[in-house]
Design an enzyme around this catalytic site. Sequence first.
Site, short mmCIF file in Angstrom:
data_model
loop_
_atom_site.label_atom_id
_atom_site.label_comp_id
_atom_site.label_asym_id
_atom_site.label_seq_id
_atom_site.Cartn_x
_atom_site.Cartn_y
_atom_site.Cartn_z
N CYS A 9 0.87 -1.19 0.00
CA CYS A 9 0.00 0.00 0.00
C CYS A 9 0.90 1.23 0.00
CB CYS A 9 -0.99 -0.02 1.17
SG CYS A 9 -0.23 -0.01 2.80
N ARG A 15 -3.40 -0.63 5.38
CA ARG A 15 -4.00 -1.71 4.58
C ARG A 15 -3.09 -2.92 4.42
NH1 ARG A 15 -5.27 2.20 -0.32
NH2 ARG A 15 -3.35 3.08 0.56
N ASP A 123 -8.08 4.09 0.88
CA ASP A 123 -7.10 4.46 1.88
C ASP A 123 -7.85 4.96 3.12
OD1 ASP A 123 -5.22 5.70 3.44
OD2 ASP A 123 -4.23 6.73 1.79
#
Length: 154
Positions: A9, A15, A123
């Site tokens: 990420c 994440r 995000d």
Amino acid sequence: MKTNVLMVCLGNICRSPLAEGILKSKTDSEKVYIDSAGTGNYHVGGLPDPRSIAIAKKHKLDITTQRGRQFTVQDFDRFHHIYVMDTFNYSDVISLARNEEDKKKVKLILDEIFPGENVDVPDPYQGLAEGFKNVYRMLDEACEIIAAKLKDKN
Ligand code: 4NP
């Protein structure tokens, strides 16, 4: 031989640490090696975000042994599969690819659920805890499919 899977990420704190922890919980560590990295260098050496740690803990996963690191070009040599969380990560990783073989390793993780639809894992960094729940659910579903594919191969 082990299959090596890298989750990527931007910050490697929200994440991809979750994706790493979730896929680890669904696979045999003797057969599959899993790691994560960020395209950015903001959180190198740092713990996952407290909100990722909390949602993982709720699902009985401990991700607190993970530390942030930045994606490097050598990761193309070390990993067979590179799963990215969103299309920005995809462009950043692809821009470092040296050849077609490198490029072929890179895939949007939600392509496992929605093939060819370019769906992002949003995000959650600037948002609320609710965002992390959503991220967890998406990653759990994608990792279930990835784990089943890896099992078929082993
Ligand atoms: P992640 O979330 O890419 O899922 O780890 C982010 C974490 C930190 C930042 C951006 C995204 N940041 O800009 O510091």
